[in-house]
Scaffold this active site. Structure first.
Site, PDB file in Angstrom:
ATOM      1  N   TYR A 170      -9.551  -7.467  -5.712  1.00  0.00           N
ATOM      2  CA  TYR A 170      -8.278  -6.946  -6.184  1.00  0.00           C
ATOM      3  C   TYR A 170      -7.729  -7.748  -7.360  1.00  0.00           C
ATOM      4  CZ  TYR A 170      -8.037  -4.144  -1.937  1.00  0.00           C
ATOM      5  OH  TYR A 170      -8.288  -3.234  -0.935  1.00  0.00           O
ATOM      6  N   HIS A 222      -3.800  -9.768   3.006  1.00  0.00           N
ATOM      7  CA  HIS A 222      -5.253  -9.899   3.139  1.00  0.00           C
ATOM      8  C   HIS A 222      -5.592 -10.996   4.142  1.00  0.00           C
ATOM      9  CE1 HIS A 222      -5.299  -7.740  -0.761  1.00  0.00           C
ATOM     10  NE2 HIS A 222      -6.439  -7.263  -0.287  1.00  0.00           N
ATOM     11  N   HIS A 277      -3.782   3.437  -5.907  1.00  0.00           N
ATOM     12  CA  HIS A 277      -4.144   2.166  -5.265  1.00  0.00           C
ATOM     13  C   HIS A 277      -4.395   1.063  -6.290  1.00  0.00           C
ATOM     14  CE1 HIS A 277      -5.248  -0.124  -1.712  1.00  0.00           C
ATOM     15  NE2 HIS A 277      -6.325  -0.567  -2.341  1.00  0.00           N
ATOM     16  N   ARG A 326       0.835  -1.197   0.000  1.00  0.00           N
ATOM     17  CA  ARG A 326       0.000   0.000   0.000  1.00  0.00           C
ATOM     18  C   ARG A 326       0.872   1.249   0.000  1.00  0.00           C
ATOM     19  NH1 ARG A 326      -2.081  -3.576   3.853  1.00  0.00           N
ATOM     20  NH2 ARG A 326      -4.217  -4.342   3.437  1.00  0.00           N
ATOM     21  N   ARG A 368      -1.784  -1.636  -6.596  1.00  0.00           N
ATOM     22  CA  ARG A 368      -1.881  -2.800  -5.699  1.00  0.00           C
ATOM     23  C   ARG A 368      -2.785  -3.850  -6.336  1.00  0.00           C
ATOM     24  NH1 ARG A 368      -1.601  -4.819  -0.422  1.00  0.00           N
ATOM     25  NH2 ARG A 368      -3.562  -5.478   0.544  1.00  0.00           N
ATOM     26  N   LYS A 419      -1.811  -1.946   7.737  1.00  0.00           N
ATOM     27  CA  LYS A 419      -3.176  -1.438   7.899  1.00  0.00           C
ATOM     28  C   LYS A 419      -4.006  -2.311   8.823  1.00  0.00           C
ATOM     29  CE  LYS A 419      -7.269  -0.230   5.199  1.00  0.00           C
ATOM     30  NZ  LYS A 419      -7.867  -0.177   3.838  1.00  0.00           N
TER      31      LYS A 419
END
Length: 321
Positions: free
Chosen positions: A308, A299, A273, A195, A276, A218
């Site tokens: 994603y 994740h 983003h 990220r 990613r 995150k």
């Protein structure tokens, strides 16, 4: 017993009862004052009285300020949450905790959807709902959560934007003209799936051999990210800094430079983003399984990887022969 005082054409009712705080209120007529006093005294005698004065006086704006001091500052997402707190205070701050109704929140939702996405508004409502959860459970406010019964906006459709090699080449050239670190940052994003905040927070000491070790992410856990040859080369090309950081850029500066690079390179509909997303899709196209990709990207919910991952149909066709 309640007492009543006439004041300049209005009537003030005062209730004094042992074990309860003194209460008073002003009304246009004595009859209204007596009805209010009788209702309060009945609730007290039946142990049903709830003192709502604090909640009646505390505005949403003031409650959000307290929430920021006590809750938000301890979140990893605090920097991003500050703007959301400001928006809620601007649009709903005039209400108090006890007077904000579900219909008011629904109106806010509908008006906000005219300028913001469904996902953004859902996050607004989640923050407002958590404010009420804290107010009820930790601040002892006798209020109902007005967010509990309203409809939540639909989530945005999954983004399917992939980045072509030609677009990347154009972006690299345009980004390099803005700042020497930008092409290396873009390379690391596409090659590692990290990220923006994780990339900006990297120290040179975090990169050991072919692995970047992230102490904080995150989702609150550490992560080891394997680096490809291209990623390692991008790190080696960055000059050493006295503060030990790999990059000197700030997160908002990265976003600004990336937008300018896309415009200069005539690349439309791309956000930082999305790199990613692109990295995640490329991992799958290289043959990594879902657990291996999750270990790289961090994740925890494997279902989220679907959002994603948009595999290149041409690459899939080559696998089919």
């Amino acid at each position: 017993m309640a007492t009543f005082q006439k004041r300049s054409g209005s009537w003030r009712a005062i209730i004094r009862k042992k074990g309860y705080p003194q209460l008073s209120a002003t009304f246009d007529t004595k009859a209204h004052a007596e009805r209010w006093a009788k209702q309060i005294e009945t609730e007290m005698s039946q142990s049903r009285f709830v003192d709502t004065r604090e909640a009646d006086a505390l505005t949403i704006a003031a409650a959000l300020e307290r929430y920021e001091r006590e809750i938000s500052v301890h979140k990893k997402s605090y920097r991003n949450e500050r703007s959301r707190l400001a928006i809620l205070a601007r649009d709903l701050g005039r209400f108090t905790l006890s007077t904000l109704r579900s219909s008011d929140v629904a109106l806010y939702r509908d008006q906000r959807l005219e300028i913001a996405s469904g996902s953004t508004v859902r996050r607004d409502l989640a923050l407002l709902s958590h404010l009420y959860t804290i107010a009820i459970k930790e601040w002892g406010m006798p209020v109902d959560n007005p967010c509990a019964k309203i409809r939540k906006p639909k989530l945005n459709k999954d983004r399917e934007r992939r980045v072509t090699d030609d677009e990347l080449a154009g972006l690299m050239e345009a980004a390099g003209a803005l700042h020497v670190e930008m092409p290396r940052l873009i390379t690391l994003a596409v090659e590692s799936g990290m990220r923006r905040g994780e990339l900006i927070g990297l120290k040179r000491s975090d990169v050991r051999g072919s692995v970047a070790y992230l102490a904080e992410t995150k989702n609150g856990t550490s992560r080891a990210v394997p680096l490809s040859r291209a990623a390692r080369a991008a790190v080696e090309e960055l000059p050493a800094r006295l503060d030990g950081q790999l990059f000197s850029l700030r997160p908002d500066t990265v976003t600004h430079y990336f937008e300018k690079s896309c415009k200069a390179a005539e690349v439309e509909g791309l956000r930082f983003h999305d790199l990613r997303h692109e990295a995640t899709s490329r991992f799958f196209e290289k043959g990594l399984n879902i657990m291996e990709v999750a270990a790289i990207t961090g994740h925890k919910d494997l279902r989220m990887l679907r959002r994603y991952t948009h595999l290149n149909p041409s690459a899939l066709a080559e696998k089919l022969g």
